[in-house]
Design a protein around this motif. Structure first.
Motif, PDB file in Angstrom:
ATOM      1  N   MET A   1      13.990 -16.212   5.282  1.00  0.00           N
ATOM      2  CA  MET A   1      13.595 -14.946   4.708  1.00  0.00           C
ATOM      3  C   MET A   1      12.852 -14.150   5.774  1.00  0.00           C
ATOM      4  N   THR A   2      13.221 -12.902   5.948  1.00  0.00           N
ATOM      5  CA  THR A   2      12.598 -12.083   6.973  1.00  0.00           C
ATOM      6  C   THR A   2      11.440 -11.300   6.379  1.00  0.00           C
ATOM      7  N   ALA A   3      10.508 -10.954   7.221  1.00  0.00           N
ATOM      8  CA  ALA A   3       9.368 -10.149   6.781  1.00  0.00           C
ATOM      9  C   ALA A   3       9.835  -8.714   6.551  1.00  0.00           C
ATOM     10  N   PRO A   4       9.207  -8.028   5.604  1.00  0.00           N
ATOM     11  CA  PRO A   4       9.607  -6.641   5.359  1.00  0.00           C
ATOM     12  C   PRO A   4       9.326  -5.768   6.580  1.00  0.00           C
ATOM     13  N   ALA A   5      10.211  -4.822   6.806  1.00  0.00           N
ATOM     14  CA  ALA A   5      10.033  -3.900   7.929  1.00  0.00           C
ATOM     15  C   ALA A   5       8.822  -3.005   7.649  1.00  0.00           C
ATOM     16  N   ARG A   6       8.364  -2.364   8.704  1.00  0.00           N
ATOM     17  CA  ARG A   6       7.197  -1.499   8.577  1.00  0.00           C
ATOM     18  C   ARG A   6       7.482  -0.386   7.573  1.00  0.00           C
ATOM     19  N   GLY A   7       6.574  -0.161   6.615  1.00  0.00           N
ATOM     20  CA  GLY A   7       6.745   0.889   5.626  1.00  0.00           C
ATOM     21  C   GLY A   7       7.426   0.422   4.347  1.00  0.00           C
ATOM     22  N   GLU A   8       7.985  -0.789   4.366  1.00  0.00           N
ATOM     23  CA  GLU A   8       8.634  -1.297   3.167  1.00  0.00           C
ATOM     24  C   GLU A   8       7.640  -2.081   2.339  1.00  0.00           C
ATOM     25  N   MET A   9       7.843  -2.045   1.029  1.00  0.00           N
ATOM     26  CA  MET A   9       6.976  -2.785   0.124  1.00  0.00           C
ATOM     27  C   MET A   9       7.787  -3.884  -0.537  1.00  0.00           C
ATOM     28  N   PRO A  10       7.171  -5.006  -0.822  1.00  0.00           N
ATOM     29  CA  PRO A  10       7.859  -6.033  -1.610  1.00  0.00           C
ATOM     30  C   PRO A  10       8.146  -5.520  -3.019  1.00  0.00           C
ATOM     31  N   PHE A  11       9.122  -6.142  -3.666  1.00  0.00           N
ATOM     32  CA  PHE A  11       9.572  -5.694  -4.985  1.00  0.00           C
ATOM     33  C   PHE A  11       8.446  -5.668  -6.008  1.00  0.00           C
ATOM     34  N   LEU A  12       7.632  -6.701  -6.038  1.00  0.00           N
ATOM     35  CA  LEU A  12       6.547  -6.757  -7.025  1.00  0.00           C
ATOM     36  C   LEU A  12       5.497  -5.674  -6.783  1.00  0.00           C
ATOM     37  N   ASP A  13       5.303  -5.293  -5.524  1.00  0.00           N
ATOM     38  CA  ASP A  13       4.388  -4.176  -5.236  1.00  0.00           C
ATOM     39  C   ASP A  13       4.939  -2.864  -5.777  1.00  0.00           C
ATOM     40  N   HIS A  14       6.256  -2.690  -5.696  1.00  0.00           N
ATOM     41  CA  HIS A  14       6.896  -1.507  -6.290  1.00  0.00           C
ATOM     42  C   HIS A  14       6.673  -1.483  -7.792  1.00  0.00           C
ATOM     43  N   LEU A  15       6.856  -2.617  -8.433  1.00  0.00           N
ATOM     44  CA  LEU A  15       6.647  -2.690  -9.878  1.00  0.00           C
ATOM     45  C   LEU A  15       5.201  -2.390 -10.251  1.00  0.00           C
ATOM     46  N   GLU A  16       4.275  -2.890  -9.465  1.00  0.00           N
ATOM     47  CA  GLU A  16       2.853  -2.627  -9.731  1.00  0.00           C
ATOM     48  C   GLU A  16       2.538  -1.140  -9.581  1.00  0.00           C
ATOM     49  N   GLU A  17       3.071  -0.520  -8.530  1.00  0.00           N
ATOM     50  CA  GLU A  17       2.855   0.914  -8.342  1.00  0.00           C
ATOM     51  C   GLU A  17       3.483   1.709  -9.482  1.00  0.00           C
ATOM     52  N   LEU A  18       4.687   1.334  -9.894  1.00  0.00           N
ATOM     53  CA  LEU A  18       5.341   2.006 -11.012  1.00  0.00           C
ATOM     54  C   LEU A  18       4.513   1.864 -12.285  1.00  0.00           C
ATOM     55  N   ARG A  19       3.983   0.679 -12.531  1.00  0.00           N
ATOM     56  CA  ARG A  19       3.159   0.450 -13.719  1.00  0.00           C
ATOM     57  C   ARG A  19       1.924   1.346 -13.706  1.00  0.00           C
ATOM     58  N   LEU A  20       1.260   1.438 -12.581  1.00  0.00           N
ATOM     59  CA  LEU A  20       0.062   2.283 -12.489  1.00  0.00           C
ATOM     60  C   LEU A  20       0.400   3.757 -12.686  1.00  0.00           C
ATOM     61  N   ARG A  21       1.506   4.190 -12.133  1.00  0.00           N
ATOM     62  CA  ARG A  21       1.903   5.593 -12.288  1.00  0.00           C
ATOM     63  C   ARG A  21       2.284   5.900 -13.732  1.00  0.00           C
ATOM     64  N   ILE A  22       2.950   4.977 -14.410  1.00  0.00           N
ATOM     65  CA  ILE A  22       3.300   5.171 -15.819  1.00  0.00           C
ATOM     66  C   ILE A  22       2.031   5.234 -16.666  1.00  0.00           C
ATOM     67  N   ILE A  23       1.064   4.383 -16.368  1.00  0.00           N
ATOM     68  CA  ILE A  23      -0.204   4.418 -17.104  1.00  0.00           C
ATOM     69  C   ILE A  23      -0.900   5.763 -16.909  1.00  0.00           C
ATOM     70  N   LYS A  24      -0.913   6.273 -15.682  1.00  0.00           N
ATOM     71  CA  LYS A  24      -1.516   7.581 -15.426  1.00  0.00           C
ATOM     72  C   LYS A  24      -0.793   8.684 -16.201  1.00  0.00           C
ATOM     73  N   CYS A  25       0.525   8.604 -16.271  1.00  0.00           N
ATOM     74  CA  CYS A  25       1.303   9.594 -17.028  1.00  0.00           C
ATOM     75  C   CYS A  25       0.963   9.533 -18.514  1.00  0.00           C
ATOM     76  N   ILE A  26       0.884   8.342 -19.060  1.00  0.00           N
ATOM     77  CA  ILE A  26       0.586   8.187 -20.485  1.00  0.00           C
ATOM     78  C   ILE A  26      -0.820   8.697 -20.793  1.00  0.00           C
ATOM     79  N   VAL A  27      -1.778   8.388 -19.932  1.00  0.00           N
ATOM     80  CA  VAL A  27      -3.144   8.878 -20.143  1.00  0.00           C
ATOM     81  C   VAL A  27      -3.178  10.400 -20.118  1.00  0.00           C
TER      82      VAL A  27
END
Length: 141
Positions: A1-27
């Motif tokens: 498995m290779t390390a993510p390139a510079r500027g890329e996020m792991p999949f779970l980090d994307h999901l976490e960011e999406l979750r936080l943004r959805i929470i901000k939208c709902i609030v």
């Protein structure tokens, strides 16, 4: 498995960011829906009754089910919250999508958003002026 390139996020980090943004939208939507729920009758009068003020016969609000008045107030609050909170929702959407776009793609977004907003408000204004005449025509036909 290779390390993510510079500027890329792991999949779970994307999901976490999406979750936080959805929470901000709902609030934001809930915060904007509260005053819309308090002033639902004024909003209803402005959006539905005022444009039809010259209609003949004069329209009246009727309810065909016991809970319909309460549901109408909730619907107005939710839709009002969505409309009033839409700048926050679009901003959160942009903050989530923008890191994945190239610079030239980002440059296309601002003119597109401005044109879309102008066309949207132009359509609202046009409808607000034309609907009373259409209703009069249909009522007298």
């Amino acid at each position: 498995m290779t390390a993510p390139a510079r500027g890329e996020m792991p999949f779970l980090d994307h999901l976490e960011e999406l979750r936080l943004r959805i929470i901000k939208c709902i609030v934001a939507i809930v915060i904007c829906a509260i005053p819309c729920g308090i002033f639902w009758r004024e909003i209803f009068d402005l959006v539905m009754i005022y444009p039809l003020r010259n209609a003949d016969p004069q329209p009246r609000l009727i309810f065909t089910a016991p809970a319909e008045a309460i549901l109408l107030s909730f619907k107005i609050a939710i839709v009002g919250g969505l409309i009033a909170g839409s700048p926050v929702v679009f901003y959160q959407l942009w903050r989530f999508v923008a890191p994945g776009l190239y610079k030239n793609e980002k440059g296309i977004v601002l003119p597109t958003v401005i044109a879309s907003v102008l066309c949207f408000f132009g359509g609202i204004g046009f409808s607000y002026v034309v609907v009373p005449y259409v209703i009069n025509f249909l009522a007298r036909f």
